[in-house]
Design an enzyme around this catalytic site. Structure first.
Site, mmCIF file in Angstrom:
data_model
loop_
_atom_site.group_PDB
_atom_site.id
_atom_site.type_symbol
_atom_site.label_atom_id
_atom_site.label_comp_id
_atom_site.label_asym_id
_atom_site.label_seq_id
_atom_site.Cartn_x
_atom_site.Cartn_y
_atom_site.Cartn_z
ATOM 1 N N VAL A 10 2.355 0.066 17.922
ATOM 2 C CA VAL A 10 2.915 -1.216 17.520
ATOM 3 C C VAL A 10 4.180 -1.061 16.691
ATOM 4 C CG1 VAL A 10 1.630 -1.488 15.359
ATOM 5 C CG2 VAL A 10 2.238 -3.507 16.680
ATOM 6 N N TYR A 61 -1.712 -0.530 -0.044
ATOM 7 C CA TYR A 61 -2.366 -1.414 0.915
ATOM 8 C C TYR A 61 -2.173 -2.872 0.522
ATOM 9 C CZ TYR A 61 -6.076 -3.295 3.907
ATOM 10 O OH TYR A 61 -6.771 -4.006 4.841
ATOM 11 N N ILE A 78 -15.142 -5.200 4.600
ATOM 12 C CA ILE A 78 -16.011 -5.208 5.777
ATOM 13 C C ILE A 78 -16.289 -3.753 6.148
ATOM 14 C CG2 ILE A 78 -16.242 -5.871 8.191
ATOM 15 C CD1 ILE A 78 -14.353 -8.168 7.642
#
Length: 244
Positions: free
Chosen positions: A60, A150, A183
């Site tokens: 990407v 991050y 998660i």
């Protein structure tokens, strides 16, 4: 007419769940990821928009490749209706341990990749409108140890969401973000041990979200039911941030 969705970082984790859920919702999903086999190139796409997940090997952060992919998908499938900017490269480190090579790769995937895919999508969506959904994080607005790099990347994604929502509204393109909490995906478990998972779970009022929860949120934001929603970030974190 089959609606078309492009999802970056779709080979595993959240991206895989999003791609599969969008396919369940009837979309022809083109997944872009370096994790797919190298022989899965643009020539392997079907001739028409067929519901299901169609994996394409690609990086990407490669602007030319991303723009080519979106152009080919738009031409072959009759347009692109939804783009999900999910690709990221996660690395946690204290400030003294931040290395240039690591930071450059995080920026290339997490920021440049989002720009390139959004750029291509805006061109292909055109006057027909569409939906761009950016996967950010609660670290964009909440401090966590070792998450400076991050969090900065996800903060950039959150800001880009607001700016592009205004810029692209005149051509009917909605831009929103989803900010997951922690998660336990394969990627996150490479940087968080079981003790860390237990600690996060104990601090979450409701429960830890699952990849399916995020995927369901994507389906909603992509749908006509969210037709008047743009420039917003939907937090899916089991109530963690409101309890801090």
């Amino acid at each position: 007419m089959t609606r078309v969705c492009v999802v970056s970082g779709s080979a595993r984790g959240l991206g895989a769940a999003i791609a599969e859920r969008m396919a369940e919702a009837g979309y022809a999903v083109v997944g872009l990821d370096v994790g797919y086999p190298a022989d899965r190139d643009l020539s392997t796409l079907p001739d028409t928009a067929t519901p299901g997940v169609h994996p394409i090997h690609g990086d990407v952060s490669d602007r030319a490749a991303v723009l080519e992919l979106v152009d080919v998908v738009g031409e072959r499938f009759g347009g692109v209706h939804v783009v999900v900017n999910n690709a990221a490269w996660i690395h946690y480190a204290l400030l003294p341990d931040v290395e240039e090579e690591t930071l450059d790769r995080m920026i290339a995937i997490g920021i440049k990749g989002m720009v390139w895919l959004s750029q291509g999508a805006a061109k292909v969506m055109g006057d027909d409108g569409g939906s761009i959904i950016n996967i950010t994080s609660i670290t964009a607005t909440t401090g966590f140890p070792k998450a400076t790099m991050y969090g900065a990347l996800k903060g950039a994604g959150a800001s880009m969401t607001r700016q592009l929502a205004v810029e692209l509204a005149p051509v009917g393109i909605r831009v929103n973000a989803i900010a997951p909490g922690f998660i336990p995906t394969p990627g996150s478990l490479t940087v968080v041990d079981q003790a860390g998972v237990d600690r996060r779970e104990s601090r979450t009022p409701l429960r830890l979200a699952t990849p399916r929860d995020i995927a369901d949120a994507v389906v909603f934001l992509a749908s006509d039911q969210a037709g008047a929603i743009t420039g917003q970030t939907l937090v899916v974190d089991g109530g963690l941030t409101v309890s801090l």
